[in-house]
Design a protein around this motif. Structure first.
Motif, PDB file in Angstrom:
ATOM      1  N   LEU A  62      10.369  -1.763 -19.715  1.00 34.79           N
ATOM      2  CA  LEU A  62      11.019  -0.738 -20.524  1.00 34.79           C
ATOM      3  C   LEU A  62      11.524  -1.308 -21.846  1.00 34.79           C
ATOM      4  O   LEU A  62      11.436  -0.656 -22.884  1.00 34.79           O
ATOM      5  CB  LEU A  62      12.171  -0.096 -19.755  1.00 34.79           C
ATOM      6  CG  LEU A  62      11.770   0.901 -18.674  1.00 34.79           C
ATOM      7  CD1 LEU A  62      12.996   1.358 -17.895  1.00 34.79           C
ATOM      8  CD2 LEU A  62      11.059   2.089 -19.281  1.00 34.79           C
ATOM      9  N   ASP A  63      12.066  -2.527 -21.791  1.00 34.19           N
ATOM     10  CA  ASP A  63      12.530  -3.171 -23.021  1.00 34.19           C
ATOM     11  C   ASP A  63      11.364  -3.404 -23.983  1.00 34.19           C
ATOM     12  O   ASP A  63      11.502  -3.202 -25.190  1.00 34.19           O
ATOM     13  CB  ASP A  63      13.239  -4.490 -22.717  1.00 34.19           C
ATOM     14  CG  ASP A  63      14.625  -4.284 -22.124  1.00 34.19           C
ATOM     15  OD1 ASP A  63      15.166  -3.166 -22.265  1.00 34.19           O
ATOM     16  OD2 ASP A  63      15.151  -5.243 -21.521  1.00 34.19           O
ATOM     17  N   LYS A  64      10.207  -3.812 -23.445  1.00 38.70           N
ATOM     18  CA  LYS A  64       9.022  -4.012 -24.285  1.00 38.70           C
ATOM     19  C   LYS A  64       8.569  -2.692 -24.899  1.00 38.70           C
ATOM     20  O   LYS A  64       8.256  -2.624 -26.094  1.00 38.70           O
ATOM     21  CB  LYS A  64       7.877  -4.619 -23.468  1.00 38.70           C
ATOM     22  CG  LYS A  64       8.054  -6.071 -23.132  1.00 38.70           C
ATOM     23  CD  LYS A  64       6.890  -6.578 -22.295  1.00 38.70           C
ATOM     24  CE  LYS A  64       7.126  -8.008 -21.826  1.00 38.70           C
ATOM     25  NZ  LYS A  64       6.037  -8.493 -20.967  1.00 38.70           N
ATOM     26  N   LEU A  65       8.541  -1.636 -24.096  1.00 47.74           N
ATOM     27  CA  LEU A  65       8.147  -0.330 -24.612  1.00 47.74           C
ATOM     28  C   LEU A  65       9.135   0.187 -25.659  1.00 47.74           C
ATOM     29  O   LEU A  65       8.744   0.758 -26.678  1.00 47.74           O
ATOM     30  CB  LEU A  65       8.033   0.686 -23.469  1.00 47.74           C
ATOM     31  CG  LEU A  65       6.807   0.573 -22.577  1.00 47.74           C
ATOM     32  CD1 LEU A  65       6.916   1.536 -21.409  1.00 47.74           C
ATOM     33  CD2 LEU A  65       5.540   0.867 -23.372  1.00 47.74           C
ATOM     34  N   ARG A  66      10.419  -0.024 -25.393  1.00 47.44           N
ATOM     35  CA  ARG A  66      11.447   0.413 -26.337  1.00 47.44           C
ATOM     36  C   ARG A  66      11.294  -0.333 -27.666  1.00 47.44           C
ATOM     37  O   ARG A  66      11.376   0.261 -28.737  1.00 47.44           O
ATOM     38  CB  ARG A  66      12.839   0.173 -25.749  1.00 47.44           C
ATOM     39  CG  ARG A  66      13.951   0.735 -26.620  1.00 47.44           C
ATOM     40  CD  ARG A  66      15.324   0.569 -25.995  1.00 47.44           C
ATOM     41  NE  ARG A  66      15.434   1.332 -24.755  1.00 47.44           N
ATOM     42  CZ  ARG A  66      15.647   0.816 -23.563  1.00 47.44           C
ATOM     43  NH1 ARG A  66      15.760  -0.500 -23.416  1.00 47.44           N
ATOM     44  NH2 ARG A  66      15.742   1.575 -22.500  1.00 47.44           N
ATOM     45  N   HIS A  67      11.033  -1.635 -27.579  1.00 49.61           N
ATOM     46  CA  HIS A  67      10.832  -2.435 -28.788  1.00 49.61           C
ATOM     47  C   HIS A  67       9.594  -1.946 -29.551  1.00 49.61           C
ATOM     48  O   HIS A  67       9.621  -1.820 -30.772  1.00 49.61           O
ATOM     49  CB  HIS A  67      10.700  -3.914 -28.433  1.00 49.61           C
ATOM     50  CG  HIS A  67      10.471  -4.794 -29.612  1.00 49.61           C
ATOM     51  ND1 HIS A  67      11.417  -4.982 -30.587  1.00 49.61           N
ATOM     52  CD2 HIS A  67       9.381  -5.513 -29.994  1.00 49.61           C
ATOM     53  CE1 HIS A  67      10.922  -5.787 -31.518  1.00 49.61           C
ATOM     54  NE2 HIS A  67       9.690  -6.116 -31.179  1.00 49.61           N
ATOM     55  N   LYS A  68       8.522  -1.655 -28.820  1.00 52.48           N
ATOM     56  CA  LYS A  68       7.290  -1.155 -29.444  1.00 52.48           C
ATOM     57  C   LYS A  68       7.554   0.186 -30.135  1.00 52.48           C
ATOM     58  O   LYS A  68       7.093   0.420 -31.261  1.00 52.48           O
ATOM     59  CB  LYS A  68       6.199  -1.010 -28.383  1.00 52.48           C
ATOM     60  CG  LYS A  68       4.883  -0.541 -28.913  1.00 52.48           C
ATOM     61  CD  LYS A  68       3.856  -0.427 -27.789  1.00 52.48           C
ATOM     62  CE  LYS A  68       2.554   0.169 -28.269  1.00 52.48           C
ATOM     63  NZ  LYS A  68       1.596   0.359 -27.185  1.00 52.48           N
ATOM     64  N   ALA A  69       8.305   1.062 -29.477  1.00 48.77           N
ATOM     65  CA  ALA A  69       8.633   2.371 -30.046  1.00 48.77           C
ATOM     66  C   ALA A  69       9.498   2.215 -31.295  1.00 48.77           C
ATOM     67  O   ALA A  69       9.289   2.896 -32.303  1.00 48.77           O
ATOM     68  CB  ALA A  69       9.331   3.242 -29.012  1.00 48.77           C
ATOM     69  N   GLN A  70      10.472   1.309 -31.249  1.00 45.96           N
ATOM     70  CA  GLN A  70      11.333   1.085 -32.409  1.00 45.96           C
ATOM     71  C   GLN A  70      10.538   0.528 -33.584  1.00 45.96           C
ATOM     72  O   GLN A  70      10.753   0.926 -34.732  1.00 45.96           O
ATOM     73  CB  GLN A  70      12.475   0.141 -32.044  1.00 45.96           C
ATOM     74  CG  GLN A  70      13.531   0.790 -31.184  1.00 45.96           C
ATOM     75  CD  GLN A  70      14.594  -0.195 -30.721  1.00 45.96           C
ATOM     76  OE1 GLN A  70      14.377  -1.406 -30.686  1.00 45.96           O
ATOM     77  NE2 GLN A  70      15.752   0.332 -30.330  1.00 45.96           N
ATOM     78  N   ALA A  71       9.600  -0.374 -33.316  1.00 46.00           N
ATOM     79  CA  ALA A  71       8.762  -0.932 -34.380  1.00 46.00           C
ATOM     80  C   ALA A  71       7.882   0.151 -34.998  1.00 46.00           C
ATOM     81  O   ALA A  71       7.742   0.229 -36.225  1.00 46.00           O
ATOM     82  CB  ALA A  71       7.901  -2.067 -33.832  1.00 46.00           C
ATOM     83  N   ALA A  72       7.305   1.003 -34.154  1.00 43.62           N
ATOM     84  CA  ALA A  72       6.459   2.086 -34.667  1.00 43.62           C
ATOM     85  C   ALA A  72       7.288   3.074 -35.483  1.00 43.62           C
ATOM     86  O   ALA A  72       6.851   3.533 -36.543  1.00 43.62           O
ATOM     87  CB  ALA A  72       5.767   2.797 -33.509  1.00 43.62           C
ATOM     88  N   LEU A  73       8.478   3.396 -35.029  1.00 43.21           N
ATOM     89  CA  LEU A  73       9.357   4.309 -35.756  1.00 43.21           C
ATOM     90  C   LEU A  73       9.770   3.719 -37.095  1.00 43.21           C
ATOM     91  O   LEU A  73       9.741   4.399 -38.120  1.00 43.21           O
ATOM     92  CB  LEU A  73      10.592   4.631 -34.907  1.00 43.21           C
ATOM     93  CG  LEU A  73      11.605   5.589 -35.513  1.00 43.21           C
ATOM     94  CD1 LEU A  73      10.965   6.935 -35.784  1.00 43.21           C
ATOM     95  CD2 LEU A  73      12.782   5.748 -34.575  1.00 43.21           C
ATOM     96  N   SER A  74      10.131   2.466 -37.090  1.00 46.66           N
ATOM     97  CA  SER A  74      10.517   1.791 -38.332  1.00 46.66           C
ATOM     98  C   SER A  74       9.366   1.786 -39.326  1.00 46.66           C
ATOM     99  O   SER A  74       9.548   2.071 -40.516  1.00 46.66           O
ATOM    100  CB  SER A  74      10.966   0.371 -38.019  1.00 46.66           C
ATOM    101  OG  SER A  74      11.238  -0.334 -39.189  1.00 46.66           O
ATOM    102  N   SER A  75       8.186   1.465 -38.853  1.00 47.81           N
ATOM    103  CA  SER A  75       7.003   1.446 -39.708  1.00 47.81           C
ATOM    104  C   SER A  75       6.711   2.828 -40.280  1.00 47.81           C
ATOM    105  O   SER A  75       6.407   2.973 -41.462  1.00 47.81           O
ATOM    106  CB  SER A  75       5.804   0.939 -38.909  1.00 47.81           C
ATOM    107  OG  SER A  75       4.628   1.040 -39.662  1.00 47.81           O
ATOM    108  N   SER A  76       6.825   3.853 -39.448  1.00 48.67           N
ATOM    109  CA  SER A  76       6.569   5.223 -39.902  1.00 48.67           C
ATOM    110  C   SER A  76       7.599   5.657 -40.940  1.00 48.67           C
ATOM    111  O   SER A  76       7.249   6.275 -41.943  1.00 48.67           O
ATOM    112  CB  SER A  76       6.595   6.190 -38.717  1.00 48.67           C
ATOM    113  OG  SER A  76       5.551   5.893 -37.836  1.00 48.67           O
TER     114      SER A  76
END
Length: 101
Positions: free
Chosen positions: A36-50
């Motif tokens: 879940l932490d990995k997925l959350r980090h991936k989601a945060q990175a994608a959101l930041s990039s967007s």
């Protein structure tokens, strides 16, 4: 980068973000805390990039608008009677359209 390729790239990023968030939401009960932490980090990175991309697109749009306004201002200053004629034509067209209502 052209507008079309930039738009396609932004769509791809937003789709990636949506897919990541969907994955996080749909499988939160099945995953371990590390997953879940990995997925959350991936989601945060994608959101930041967007967000960064959207900010860049907005700035480019604002710059293009400023340039177009400056060119229009220069044209009217160099050709004032053309500007008056164009303004009058737009006024007549709007008057006709509004009087039909």
């Amino acid at each position: 980068m052209s507008k079309e390729s930039s738009s396609e790239h932004l769509r791809a990023e937003l789709k990636n973000l949506a897919d990541t968030l969907e994955e996080v939401l749909s499988s939160s009960s099945e995953k371990s805390k590390t997953e879940l932490d990995k997925l959350r980090h991936k989601a945060q990175a994608a959101l930041s990039s967007s967000r960064e991309r959207l900010g860049d697109s907005g700035e480019r749009l604002a710059q293009t608008t400023r340039e177009a306004a400056a060119k229009a201002d220069d044209y009217v200053r160099e050709n004032p009677w053309h500007g008056v004629g164009i303004g009058a034509a737009i006024g007549v067209a709007l008057g006709i359209l509004l009087s039909r209502r």
